[in-house]
Design an enzyme around this catalytic site. Structure first.
Site: not given
Ligand code: SER
Length: 318
Positions: A12-13, A143
């Site tokens: 991942g990033q 999320y």
């Molecule tokens: N970078 C993430 C998102 O945009 C935030 O935790 O989902």
């Protein structure tokens, strides 16, 4: 004795660069990179990479035992935008995945589990300016809901079983190596590619959408600093971390200082609503106090470094 660390979500990033830095510090063979897909070359160059599905708890246990792992950094996660498109996938990966990790750490008696959280764990009823570490959290994205679970579940395992759980609430992370995968803050990375390639960018957030952010070197530093922090100093288990806050319009202005022809347009989509439910800036004084957190990059320093690194990698002169 050198620690042995397993990283999930390693392509991942954040994982991609985290694995590289951990391997420099702990030795390539001591940092096991894992993920679900075929890995990029960068992850197989200096150490082992294995296919691991975080939902397969047997495979997870076997790997932790076979590779004699001390610390697991559980980065595998479905981010905010993808999570809104597929909440059920976000539940499985983020909640069930974290459950599997914490159970493995408890049963096997691992030394530490570091599981990141996010500014997404806050919600519209949270104060949005300089958001404190300990405050009301009622997120409205899937999320965010899963990240509140991660924090509370980890802290519960710490209280109940003494599991050494640690977590940081990452803000938007800007990186020059790997691309982010499906978040609301992704615009702050895309904008650099488009500025260099096409001199223009259409942003999926409105011009005045302020969000907390940090540059990847600071993100890696915060993760490793928390992992290595002295346990006796920690009064918290979950920490706000940030470096600066900006809006798309302010980021575009900063980029224009280097690329004067750069133009930005705005076409906000469903991610605008997600961004508006998050803090505009966060207070990370608890992290500063308990493990000496301090970022190195401000907005101007990040933009300069991003453009230099990316232009070199893409072979574009600006
Ligand atoms: N970078 C993430 C998102 O945009 C935030 O935790 O989902």
């Amino acid at each position: 004795m050198t620690k042995r660390i397993l990283v999930t979500g390693s392509y991942g990033q954040i994982g991609t660069e985290l694995v590289g830095e951990l391997r420099k510090r702990y030795g390539g063979e001591n940092v096991i990179a894992t993920g679900r897909k075929k890995p990029p070359e960068i992850l197989t160059r200096d150490g082992p990479y294995y296919r691991l599905d975080i939902l397969d708890e047997n495979q997870l246990h076997t790997m932790l035992v076979d590779y004699d792992i001390d610390i697991i950094i559980h980065n595998a996660s479905v981010l905010s935008a993808v999570g809104e498109k597929n909440p059920q996938l976000a539940y499985r990966t983020n909640v069930q995945g974290t459950y599997n990790v914490m159970e493995a750490v408890r049963i096997l008696g691992l030394e530490q589990a570091l599981v990141p959280s996010s500014i997404a764990a806050f919600g519209p009823s949270t104060p949005r300016d300089n958001t404190p570490n300990d405050v009301i959290m009622r997120p409205t994205s899937m999320y965010g809901v899963t990240k509140v679970f991660v924090e509370l579940f980890g802290e519960y395992y710490n209280l109940r079983y003494g599991v050494n759980f640690r977590s940081l609430r990452y803000p938007g992370v800007i990186s020059s190596e790997a691309l982010p995968g499906g978040g609301t803050t992704d615009y702050a990375v895309e904008i650099f590619y488009e500025a260099l390639k096409n001199k223009k960018y259409t942003c999926f957030l409105g011009p005045d959408t302020r969000l907390p952010m940090m540059y990847m070197p600071d993100c890696i530093k915060s993760t490793i600093d928390l992992m290595e922090a002295d346990d006796s100093r920690l009064k918290h288990r979950t920490f706000n971390v940030t470096a600066f806050s900006f809006t798309p319009a302010e980021l575009a202005e900063e980029i224009k200082k280097h690329i004067p022809e750069f133009e930005i347009a705005y076409e906000p989509d469903f991610r605008q609503k997600i961004a508006e439910s998050w803090p505009m800036s966060i207070d990370d004084s608890v992290a500063r106090e308990e493990w000496d957190w301090k970022p190195d990059y401000d907005l101007a320093g990040m933009v300069k470094d991003m453009l230099e690194k990316l232009s070199k990698r893409l072979g574009i002169v600006y």
